[in-house]
Design a protein around this motif. Structure first.
Motif, PDB file in Angstrom:
ATOM      1  N   THR A  57       1.191   6.932  -2.386  1.00 28.28           N
ATOM      2  CA  THR A  57       0.242   5.833  -2.412  1.00 28.28           C
ATOM      3  C   THR A  57       0.606   4.838  -3.516  1.00 28.28           C
ATOM      4  O   THR A  57       1.482   5.112  -4.352  1.00 28.28           O
ATOM      5  CB  THR A  57      -1.178   6.359  -2.662  1.00 28.28           C
ATOM      6  OG1 THR A  57      -1.246   6.884  -3.997  1.00 28.28           O
ATOM      7  CG2 THR A  57      -1.553   7.442  -1.661  1.00 28.28           C
ATOM      8  N   SER A  58      -0.088   3.727  -3.532  1.00 33.29           N
ATOM      9  CA  SER A  58       0.165   2.734  -4.570  1.00 33.29           C
ATOM     10  C   SER A  58      -0.172   3.292  -5.947  1.00 33.29           C
ATOM     11  O   SER A  58       0.388   2.848  -6.952  1.00 33.29           O
ATOM     12  CB  SER A  58      -0.646   1.472  -4.299  1.00 33.29           C
ATOM     13  OG  SER A  58      -2.028   1.777  -4.211  1.00 33.29           O
TER      14      SER A  58
ATOM     15  N   SER B  66       0.042   8.966  -5.782  1.00 36.46           N
ATOM     16  CA  SER B  66      -0.241  10.259  -5.168  1.00 36.46           C
ATOM     17  C   SER B  66       0.760  10.520  -4.053  1.00 36.46           C
ATOM     18  O   SER B  66       1.050   9.624  -3.254  1.00 36.46           O
ATOM     19  CB  SER B  66      -1.662  10.295  -4.612  1.00 36.46           C
ATOM     20  OG  SER B  66      -2.605  10.152  -5.640  1.00 36.46           O
ATOM     21  N   THR B  67       1.262  11.744  -3.996  1.00 33.48           N
ATOM     22  CA  THR B  67       2.323  12.075  -3.041  1.00 33.48           C
ATOM     23  C   THR B  67       1.877  13.137  -2.045  1.00 33.48           C
ATOM     24  O   THR B  67       0.962  13.932  -2.306  1.00 33.48           O
ATOM     25  CB  THR B  67       3.573  12.568  -3.773  1.00 33.48           C
ATOM     26  OG1 THR B  67       3.226  13.723  -4.560  1.00 33.48           O
ATOM     27  CG2 THR B  67       4.146  11.494  -4.672  1.00 33.48           C
ATOM     28  N   ASN B  68       2.558  13.131  -0.928  1.00 42.17           N
ATOM     29  CA  ASN B  68       2.319  14.118   0.122  1.00 42.17           C
ATOM     30  C   ASN B  68       3.666  14.453   0.745  1.00 42.17           C
ATOM     31  O   ASN B  68       4.475  13.549   0.998  1.00 42.17           O
ATOM     32  CB  ASN B  68       1.385  13.548   1.190  1.00 42.17           C
ATOM     33  CG  ASN B  68       1.123  14.547   2.304  1.00 42.17           C
ATOM     34  OD1 ASN B  68       0.741  15.676   2.056  1.00 42.17           O
ATOM     35  ND2 ASN B  68       1.366  14.134   3.539  1.00 42.17           N
TER      36      ASN B  68
ATOM     37  N   GLY C 104       0.832  -1.191   0.000  1.00 39.53           N
ATOM     38  CA  GLY C 104       0.000   0.000   0.000  1.00 39.53           C
ATOM     39  C   GLY C 104       0.868   1.244   0.000  1.00 39.53           C
ATOM     40  O   GLY C 104       1.848   1.328  -0.732  1.00 39.53           O
ATOM     41  N   ALA C 105       0.521   2.184   0.855  1.00 36.49           N
ATOM     42  CA  ALA C 105       1.290   3.418   0.913  1.00 36.49           C
ATOM     43  C   ALA C 105       2.715   3.150   1.399  1.00 36.49           C
ATOM     44  O   ALA C 105       2.955   2.254   2.202  1.00 36.49           O
ATOM     45  CB  ALA C 105       0.612   4.415   1.842  1.00 36.49           C
TER      46      ALA C 105
ATOM     47  N   THR D 210       5.122  10.818   1.657  1.00 40.20           N
ATOM     48  CA  THR D 210       4.456   9.541   1.434  1.00 40.20           C
ATOM     49  C   THR D 210       4.001   9.452  -0.015  1.00 40.20           C
ATOM     50  O   THR D 210       3.833  10.471  -0.702  1.00 40.20           O
ATOM     51  CB  THR D 210       3.229   9.356   2.343  1.00 40.20           C
ATOM     52  OG1 THR D 210       2.280  10.397   2.073  1.00 40.20           O
ATOM     53  CG2 THR D 210       3.621   9.380   3.813  1.00 40.20           C
TER      54      THR D 210
ATOM     55  N   ASN E 264       6.718  -0.159  -8.221  1.00 44.50           N
ATOM     56  CA  ASN E 264       5.897  -1.242  -7.670  1.00 44.50           C
ATOM     57  C   ASN E 264       6.423  -2.623  -8.064  1.00 44.50           C
ATOM     58  O   ASN E 264       6.325  -3.568  -7.286  1.00 44.50           O
ATOM     59  CB  ASN E 264       4.448  -1.082  -8.127  1.00 44.50           C
ATOM     60  CG  ASN E 264       3.778   0.121  -7.486  1.00 44.50           C
ATOM     61  OD1 ASN E 264       4.075   0.492  -6.352  1.00 44.50           O
ATOM     62  ND2 ASN E 264       2.870   0.745  -8.217  1.00 44.50           N
TER      63      ASN E 264
ATOM     64  N   THR F  50       6.246   1.249   5.293  1.00 43.69           N
ATOM     65  CA  THR F  50       5.336   0.719   4.276  1.00 43.69           C
ATOM     66  C   THR F  50       4.170  -0.014   4.931  1.00 43.69           C
ATOM     67  O   THR F  50       4.282  -0.531   6.050  1.00 43.69           O
ATOM     68  CB  THR F  50       6.037  -0.269   3.331  1.00 43.69           C
ATOM     69  OG1 THR F  50       6.361  -1.457   4.056  1.00 43.69           O
ATOM     70  CG2 THR F  50       7.292   0.310   2.724  1.00 43.69           C
TER      71      THR F  50
END
Length: 120
Positions: free
Chosen positions: A52-53, A56-58, A32-33, A50, A73, A97
């Motif tokens: 996501t799969s 998407s970033t933060n 996942g993230a 972070t 991935n 993770t």
């Protein structure tokens, strides 16, 4: 069992760059993230970035514009490219993770940490 192996830390001068990598292996059905956190001496662990799969970033405000998180991935890796490093970026950086095993149970894993020191 799942293992996270980090690499890429070290000593760099202010304004320099580093690339951290983290590879996951073991009993993994899917990931996942993924993310990077850091902990400076005497301070609490904090989020750096972070992803996501889905990609998407933060980012933490303190690193926006200087740091890029990416993942592969297929290779089960997450990287952190850091530019224009500052002394306040000095910390132990941890990979994090969320892993789903073959029974679709979700577990959180942390890497062992890699030291990043920004100093002249």
């Amino acid at each position: 069992q799942v293992q996270l192996v980090e690499s890429g830390g070290g000593l760099v001068q202010p304004g320099g760059s580093l690339r951290l990598s983290c590879a996951a292996s073991g009993s993994i059905y899917s990931i996942g993230a993924m993310g990077w956190y850091r902990q400076a001496s005497g301070k609490q662990r904090e989020l750096v970035a972070t992803i996501t799969s889905g990609g998407s970033t933060n980012y933490a405000d303190s690193v926006k514009g200087r740091v890029t998180i990416s993942r592969d991935n297929a290779k089960r890796t997450v990287d952190l490219q850091m530019l224009s490093l500052k002394p306040e970026d000095t910390a132990v950086y941890y990979c994090n993770t969320l892993i789903f095993d073959y029974w679709l149970r979700r577990s959180e894993y942390w890497g062992q940490g890699t030291q990043v020191t920004v100093s002249s």
